[in-house]
Design a protein around this motif. Structure first.
Motif, PDB file in Angstrom:
ATOM      1  N   ARG A  81      49.009  26.269  44.982  1.00 50.01           N
ATOM      2  CA  ARG A  81      49.490  25.066  45.674  1.00 50.01           C
ATOM      3  C   ARG A  81      50.604  24.386  44.885  1.00 50.01           C
ATOM      4  N   ASP A 205      45.137  15.718  47.185  1.00 51.54           N
ATOM      5  CA  ASP A 205      43.891  16.406  47.555  1.00 51.54           C
ATOM      6  C   ASP A 205      43.176  15.736  48.729  1.00 51.54           C
ATOM      7  N   HIS A 207      44.644  14.289  51.340  1.00 43.89           N
ATOM      8  CA  HIS A 207      45.443  14.206  52.572  1.00 43.89           C
ATOM      9  C   HIS A 207      46.111  15.539  52.906  1.00 43.89           C
ATOM     10  N   ASP A 208      46.538  15.670  54.177  1.00 37.44           N
ATOM     11  CA  ASP A 208      47.225  16.896  54.611  1.00 37.44           C
ATOM     12  C   ASP A 208      48.734  16.793  54.469  1.00 37.44           C
ATOM     13  N   PRO A 233      49.320  20.588  49.723  1.00 32.17           N
ATOM     14  CA  PRO A 233      48.482  21.537  50.452  1.00 32.17           C
ATOM     15  C   PRO A 233      49.220  22.875  50.606  1.00 32.17           C
ATOM     16  N   LYS A 234      48.450  23.952  50.653  1.00 37.04           N
ATOM     17  CA  LYS A 234      49.028  25.298  50.696  1.00 37.04           C
ATOM     18  C   LYS A 234      50.009  25.460  51.860  1.00 37.04           C
TER      19      LYS A 234
END
Ligand SMILES: Cc1ncc(COP(=O)(O)O)c(C=O)c1O
Length: 361
Positions: A81, A205, A207-208, A233-234
């Motif tokens: 990430r 971590d 939130h998107d 995020p990935k």
């Protein structure tokens, strides 16, 4: 006649003004205008650069695996990430390039880093400046400036050139309050100067739609190498990697950064010296009637009576071989941003401002 037409926004870009490094006719100059680490890079990073020289005929790693792994170990983050860029500037550029286009809005705050509007315009987007409150980011002002066209929000925490910081709960409130179509960039260029601070990783971590950016240019003393990174995020990292050039970081830069991140003892030394010397300098200036907010960074935003005094002091400092940064372009006309240097530099600054004040009573 030239019929070439640059893309929308490009001709509205005012060139980035870097910190000056020389004063004509003055010797023994100390540069305190770009928030560089006065102690330089870790000796281990210098050794790694030397060692990397033998393999310069080889292309570097395209995925930055070893550096991302080392960053992951140090910060307890998933290397998958993480994305690395040519300075954090490049990571910021990836974000705007990927998520904002012509006519979209990019929010940044009143005293925010000057690259933000440049990056917005480069994408044809509209930079939207939001007020701060007494040099502190105002989360409600940001939230109420969001529209259907907003795509990116930039937050620097701690701020440059303010040196102030908002609490993690406020960053969480901002992230949670943003519409899902807006990406929040938490720019943590000065994170390491705040002992124990995660730079916004926990906000990512939770939130998107949040990315944290970090740099090797400040406490790691590698501004000349140009290495930064982002954690998100990935799905966001996968998007950004599509516009990243495969060999964006040189083998030398990768080696230096990896060695630097492994040498946390050196980082700790730089942090504690910065805290000690910064506090001393701020106190000396306060005694002279030049206040500053408590600094969470490696610089002090020294406030003068008015713009004329700030400019006169800057001119006097230059004559004394001390280059600091005027920040009128950041809506702070009566202030000077002074990087915390080493012991000699801090004493020279305090002495010069003492002399300046005596002459201008
Ligand atoms: C707030 C902030 N963000 C990003 C950067 C860019 O740093 P770099 O591209 O050297 O990583 C800087 C550099 O001064 C900065 O002050």
């Amino acid at each position: 006649m030239n019929e070439l037409t640059p893309q929308p926004g490009i001709m509205d870009i005012a060139l980035y003004q870097g910190g000056a490094a020389h004063v004509k006719g003055v010797e023994n100059v100390i540069k305190l205008s770009s928030n560089e680490n006065p102690f330089g890079p870790s000796p281990k990073a210098i050794d790694a650069v030397r060692d990397s020289a033998a393999d310069l005929h080889r292309y570097p790693s395209t995925d930055h695996g070893p550096l991302r792994a080392a960053i992951g170990v140090q910060h307890g983050l998933d290397p998958d990430r993480i994305i690395c860029g040519v300075g954090s500037d490049e990571v910021l550029q990836f974000v705007v390039q990927c998520y904002a286009g012509v006519g979209d809005e990019v929010i940044y705050t009143e005293h925010g880093f000057s690259m933000y509007p440049i990056l917005a315009r480069a994408a044809g987007a509209i930079p939207v400046q939001v007020p701060e409150r007494d040099r502190m980011v105002d989360v409600d002002a940001i939230l109420s400036a969001c529209t259907d066209r907003t795509r990116v929000v930039f937050l620097t925490n701690p701020g440059n050139p303010t040196s102030t910081m908002i609490p993690e709960a406020e960053v969480m409130r901002l992230a949670s309050g943003l519409p899902g179509h807006v990406i929040l960039v938490v720019d943590g260029a000065y994170t390491e100067y705040v002992d124990g601070f995660d730079g916004g990783a926990s906000v990512v971590d939770a939130h998107d739609n949040v990315i944290m950016t970090r740099t090797f240019s400040k406490i790691y003393g590698l501004g000349g190498m140009r290495v930064g990174w982002g954690y998100a995020p990935k799905v966001i990292i996968d998007v950004l990697n599509r516009v990243r050039q495969p060999f964006n970081l040189s083998a030398t830069a990768l080696a230096a950064a990896e060695a630097a991140v492994r040498d946390q003892g050196y980082v700790e030394h730089c942090r504690s010296e910065n805290t000690r010397l910064g506090a001393w300098l701020a106190e000396e200036l306060a005694k002279l009637g030049v206040p500053s907010d408590p600094s969470n960074t490696n610089f002090i935003l020294a406030r003068f009576a008015d713009q004329a005094e700030a400019e006169a002091c800057d001119a006097y400092l230059q004559q004394q071989g001390l280059i600091v940064r005027r920040v009128a372009g950041y809506n702070l006309p009566n202030a000077l941003r002074i990087t915390v240097g080493d012991e000699t530099a801090c004493h020279r600054v305090a002495k010069a401002i003492t002399d300046f004040k005596e002459r201008h009573q």
